[in-house]
Design a protein around this motif. Sequence first.
Motif: not given
Length: 422
Positions: A79-108
Amino acid sequence: MRIGIIGAGFAGLTTAYRLAQAGAQVTVFEASPQVGGLAQGFSQDRWDWPLERFYHHIFSNDSAIIRLSRQIGWPPIFYRPTTAIFSHGRTYPFDTPAHLLLFPHLSYSAKVRMGAVLSFLKLSPVWKPLESISAHEFLTQSMGTEGYQLIWEPLLQAKFGERYREVSAAWFWARIHKRTPSLGYFQRGFQGLADQIRDSIQHMGGRFLMNSPVLSIKRHNTRLSIETETEAVNFDRVLVTSSTELFLRMVRGLTPWKREQFVKLPMLDALVVVLVLHKPLMKNIYWLNITDKDFPFVVMVEHTNMVDPSHYNDQRIIYLGNYLPQDHPFFNLNNSEILNLAVKQLRSIRPDFQEHGIVDSFVHRGREAQPVIPLNYSKHVPPLQTAVPNLFLANMSQVYPWDRGTNYAVDLGERAARAMLQ
């Protein structure tokens, strides 16, 4: 050649299967009524498939278990499921480079450093230099404090507790290096695979003694005798797949063992809550890592966001899990109290969650489920052949640098079988 194997987890099953293929007379002793070890499943009315007590999957590069499962006609489903992270009270997908770049709580710059380090660990086959430094120190130096303190330090703390600064960077390398986007599962779960291996062994003449905890191993003339509460059976060679501590108790009277010959890995116990729900909890997310240090469970796994819920009467399966020291206060709580902790966490993540949506719940506790890998452990990995002729040991302490898991149990069983046939 008569061979006795103690333990019907995946290491013991694999060894028994390969030795039976080679023509050995194999007897497997198992303390519980089921094969499968920590991957054992349980069933409920109207479920077509059993479910693991502790969440399980494999990666698409887990070659040992994939090869064995295909050989016995029980291949994995990917299967190809989604991995995510719960941070700052919200859930963010976090299993591709694009997800890392879109994560709002880290500087570039922190995202770039984190991406570079993870890419290096994923691509590099070299782990040995990393075992002399802790994951805490390595990640702080390589990723910088911003990314490490926000993402990885909370996850390490949640998983290893007060010991998180002791964990080798080689362990972290193994976790990143082996991870694949595709995850595998088996028809009727890991219990289905374990049962199929057992049936194949029995078809070749192997014997299983279930509900038969082993009390001791003794020498009987030139052979080894396995003693249970009801019988003593003599063998030419014996393999023990239990923990090192239990192994040392079994062989206490056999030889003057020096306990210092075995580096006792610190071990954490598993605490897992399984919830059966009427409706899905997380939209399309299979695996959710929790970075909030105040939450009681470090991971949530919505099993039926990967495996079709029709196998479970169209009900939804949620795991909440953590690894804890044996003296942790949670192990003094009853099941209702632990369930309350789980419900409180679900409401923190999904404020609209209602307890009446729970169809059923189960609490599972697993002894010595996660080793804490110290620095330079390669110098202390015990050999398969023990100091006693024809007595072998194969357990979680010998899969280094890899983490515990069914694939490495199968690989360990393959190695044990080859060693016992020499």
